[in-house]
Design a protein around this motif. Structure first.
Motif, PDB file in Angstrom:
ATOM      1  N   ARG A   1      -9.204  -5.310 -14.116  1.00 23.12           N
ATOM      2  CA  ARG A   1      -7.868  -5.915 -14.269  1.00 23.12           C
ATOM      3  C   ARG A   1      -6.769  -4.914 -13.888  1.00 23.12           C
ATOM      4  NH1 ARG A   1      -8.701  -7.608 -19.609  1.00 23.12           N
ATOM      5  NH2 ARG A   1     -10.152  -9.341 -19.743  1.00 23.12           N
ATOM      6  N   TYR A   2      -7.074  -4.081 -12.900  1.00 21.55           N
ATOM      7  CA  TYR A   2      -6.070  -3.139 -12.404  1.00 21.55           C
ATOM      8  C   TYR A   2      -5.339  -3.767 -11.207  1.00 21.55           C
ATOM      9  CZ  TYR A   2      -3.821   1.286 -11.363  1.00 21.55           C
ATOM     10  OH  TYR A   2      -2.871   2.247 -11.126  1.00 21.55           O
ATOM     11  N   HIS A   3      -4.554  -2.945 -10.525  1.00 19.89           N
ATOM     12  CA  HIS A   3      -3.761  -3.451  -9.400  1.00 19.89           C
ATOM     13  C   HIS A   3      -4.655  -3.922  -8.260  1.00 19.89           C
ATOM     14  CE1 HIS A   3      -0.610  -0.193 -10.714  1.00 19.89           C
ATOM     15  NE2 HIS A   3      -0.859  -1.081 -11.653  1.00 19.89           N
ATOM     16  N   THR A   4      -4.096  -4.835  -7.430  1.00 19.95           N
ATOM     17  CA  THR A   4      -4.789  -5.230  -6.203  1.00 19.95           C
ATOM     18  C   THR A   4      -3.825  -5.022  -5.021  1.00 19.95           C
ATOM     19  OG1 THR A   4      -4.046  -7.533  -6.144  1.00 19.95           O
ATOM     20  CG2 THR A   4      -6.013  -7.040  -7.488  1.00 19.95           C
ATOM     21  N   PRO A   5      -4.374  -4.995  -3.794  1.00 24.79           N
ATOM     22  CA  PRO A   5      -3.502  -4.711  -2.630  1.00 24.79           C
ATOM     23  C   PRO A   5      -2.948  -5.962  -1.949  1.00 24.79           C
ATOM     24  CG  PRO A   5      -5.782  -4.563  -1.978  1.00 24.79           C
ATOM     25  CD  PRO A   5      -5.787  -4.998  -3.419  1.00 24.79           C
ATOM     26  N   VAL A   6      -3.010  -7.136  -2.579  1.00 27.12           N
ATOM     27  CA  VAL A   6      -2.489  -8.338  -1.888  1.00 27.12           C
ATOM     28  C   VAL A   6      -0.971  -8.219  -1.707  1.00 27.12           C
ATOM     29  CG1 VAL A   6      -4.292  -9.891  -2.739  1.00 27.12           C
ATOM     30  CG2 VAL A   6      -2.161  -9.667  -4.026  1.00 27.12           C
ATOM     31  N   ASN A   7      -0.466  -8.905  -0.688  1.00 29.16           N
ATOM     32  CA  ASN A   7       0.986  -8.932  -0.482  1.00 29.16           C
ATOM     33  C   ASN A   7       1.659  -9.599  -1.678  1.00 29.16           C
ATOM     34  OD1 ASN A   7       0.460  -7.874   2.010  1.00 29.16           O
ATOM     35  ND2 ASN A   7       1.074  -9.679   3.169  1.00 29.16           N
TER      36      ASN A   7
ATOM     37  N   SER B   1       0.815  -1.228   0.000  1.00 27.19           N
ATOM     38  CA  SER B   1       0.000   0.000   0.000  1.00 27.19           C
ATOM     39  C   SER B   1       0.846   1.276   0.000  1.00 27.19           C
ATOM     40  CB  SER B   1      -0.911   0.025   1.229  1.00 27.19           C
ATOM     41  OG  SER B   1      -1.848  -1.018   1.139  1.00 27.19           O
ATOM     42  N   CYS B   2       0.313   2.339  -0.619  1.00 22.85           N
ATOM     43  CA  CYS B   2       1.004   3.629  -0.540  1.00 22.85           C
ATOM     44  C   CYS B   2       0.360   4.467   0.564  1.00 22.85           C
ATOM     45  CB  CYS B   2       1.028   4.337  -1.890  1.00 22.85           C
ATOM     46  SG  CYS B   2      -0.569   4.828  -2.545  1.00 22.85           S
ATOM     47  N   LEU B   3       0.817   5.698   0.720  1.00 28.07           N
ATOM     48  CA  LEU B   3       0.428   6.493   1.888  1.00 28.07           C
ATOM     49  C   LEU B   3      -1.070   6.803   1.935  1.00 28.07           C
ATOM     50  CD1 LEU B   3       1.926   7.730   4.314  1.00 28.07           C
ATOM     51  CD2 LEU B   3       2.066   9.859   3.013  1.00 28.07           C
ATOM     52  N   ASP B   4      -1.655   7.126   0.791  1.00 29.79           N
ATOM     53  CA  ASP B   4      -3.043   7.598   0.789  1.00 29.79           C
ATOM     54  C   ASP B   4      -3.995   6.643   0.071  1.00 29.79           C
ATOM     55  OD1 ASP B   4      -1.871   8.037  -1.638  1.00 29.79           O
ATOM     56  OD2 ASP B   4      -2.845   9.958  -2.007  1.00 29.79           O
ATOM     57  N   ASN B   5      -3.496   5.461  -0.301  1.00 33.03           N
ATOM     58  CA  ASN B   5      -4.372   4.530  -1.001  1.00 33.03           C
ATOM     59  C   ASN B   5      -3.966   3.094  -0.681  1.00 33.03           C
ATOM     60  OD1 ASN B   5      -6.662   4.926  -2.599  1.00 33.03           O
ATOM     61  ND2 ASN B   5      -5.619   4.194  -4.431  1.00 33.03           N
ATOM     62  N   TYR B   6      -4.985   2.277  -0.400  1.00 34.44           N
ATOM     63  CA  TYR B   6      -4.697   0.881  -0.079  1.00 34.44           C
ATOM     64  C   TYR B   6      -4.094   0.181  -1.296  1.00 34.44           C
ATOM     65  CZ  TYR B   6      -5.389  -3.408   2.585  1.00 34.44           C
ATOM     66  OH  TYR B   6      -5.193  -4.568   3.301  1.00 34.44           O
TER      67      TYR B   6
END
Ligand SMILES: [Zn+2]
Length: 380
Positions: free
Chosen positions: A339-345, A98-103
């Motif tokens: 089909r964009y990014h996801t926040p999984v490790n 995750s970045c600072l302002d978005n998961y």
């Protein structure tokens, strides 16, 4: 006497068969690849695991969008008879992206975390949340006499290489400032696409002592230690015989970097994994994971000769929400609606000196910078 002779011949025959079977076995497990390299086994590199000793060289390899399932599905596509060198890396951990302002991060903020150790806001490159320029791991390398290189199969102005070589509040704004910033960064070697951006800054490249090349032949014939190679004007490298492949670019960069007595930092991005996940193209995605694996193999061969080298393989985020289903992989395996990014490790694999720093841990993306910084013995 006759019986003894028979036994002797039997023995010779048996030895021959044994030898042939060993030779064949050896042959089938250690073929050279298309770049002439033999896959290494884990035992082929003598690991040094002593955090008090400084790592001389770091090779950081990034698969854009390469989550754990992208690796698994690639193995399904290439089949059981071929295996990824990635799987030989016994030091494996996980990274929170995750970045600072978005998961869900974008590539610029994610790469900024690796390059600078600071979480920043969405679509920002090389700057913190307040807009201050951040010092990169490459800046610290320069201060410590090490050489640096950034290599990608996308445009050098693309988000990931951007965060290692320039500072922008938004990756899409002020595109004309990117190439001049990159030239002034003094990164010794930059290879990717986007030739026109650099050709518009010819005199600046000369001022900063860069040789500039646009073809594979010119790259391979270069004798200098400071150069920019930009192959075509497109935003990603084409597969064409006049252009080098990603492993060829990495190999050329390594051959230059290894001349530096103080060591080096080499960043290599297989950037098109992300594009093909976005397109839902499983075959091409797998091809680009294999390309990354070839870069790894070249790096492992280097580390074998230079055991004070640390190799880290990771991703900036996962793309497409790829899941493993029963049957043959196809585009329905991408489950993220756009089909964009996801926040999984994402996984982090490492190899060579002090690679155990990553093993079995789940870390923030910024900690990758912290570990590299500490292991290279840098001071703030
Ligand atoms: Zn990305």
């Amino acid at each position: 006497m006759f019986n003894k002779k028979i036994k002797f011949f039997e023995l010779i025959l048996f030895m021959c068969l044994l030898f042939t079977s060993f030779a064949c076995k050896n042959n089938s497990t250690s073929p050279t690849d298309e770049y002439g390299y033999v896959p290494l086994l884990e035992k082929d590199v003598e690991y040094i695991q002593d955090a008090s000793k400084q790592v001389k060289n770091i090779i950081l390899i990034l698969g854009d969008g390469m989550g754990a399932n992208q690796v698994k599905v690639t193995e399904m596509v290439i089949g059981e008879n071929r295996s990824l060198d990635l799987r030989k890396l016994t030091s494996v951990g996980q990274i929170k992206t995750s970045c600072l302002d978005n998961y869900v991060t974008d590539s610029a903020a994610a790469a900024t975390a690796y390059a600078t150790g600071v979480k920043t806001v969405y679509e920002r490159a090389g700057k913190d949340k307040d807009g201050n320029d951040l010092k990169t791991i490459l800046d610290y390398c320069h201060e410590n006499g090490k050489m640096t290189a950034v290599v990608t199969d996308k445009a050098l102005s693309d988000a990931t290489p951007l965060a290692f070589t320039a500072h922008l509040n938004n990756r899409y704004k002020e595109p004309l400032t990117i190439a001049p910033q990159q030239i002034k960064s003094n990164v010794d070697i930059m290879l990717g696409s986007g030739a026109n951006k650099f050709k518009a800054n010819q005199s600046l490249m000369e001022e900063y002592g860069y040789d500039f090349v646009e073809t594979k032949e010119a790259l391979m014939n270069l004798k200098s230690n400071k150069y920019i190679g930009a192959f075509s004007n497109l935003n990603k490298m084409m597969e064409a015989s006049i252009y080098p492949t990603l492993p060829e670019m990495a190999q050329k960069a390594l051959s230059t970097l290894k001349t530096c007595d103080k060591g080096f930092f080499l960043f290599v991005e297989s950037g098109q994994i992300d594009n093909y996940c976005g397109d839902g193209n499983i075959q091409k995605m797998a091809e680009k994971v294999v390309t990354l694996d070839r870069v790894l193999r070249i790096s492992m061969n280097f580390a074998k000769e230079n055991p004070d080298t640390l190799i880290i393989v990771l991703a900036d985020h996962e793309t497409g929400g790829l899941v493993i289903k029963d049957g043959t992989p196809d585009k329905t395996w991408f489950t993220e609606e756009t089909r964009y990014h996801t926040p999984v490790n994402v996984p982090v694999y490492s190899y060579g000196m002090n690679s155990n720093e990553f093993n079995g841990k789940t870390i923030e993306n910024t900690e990758v910078f912290d570990i590299m910084f500490r292991l290279m013995g840098f001071q703030k």
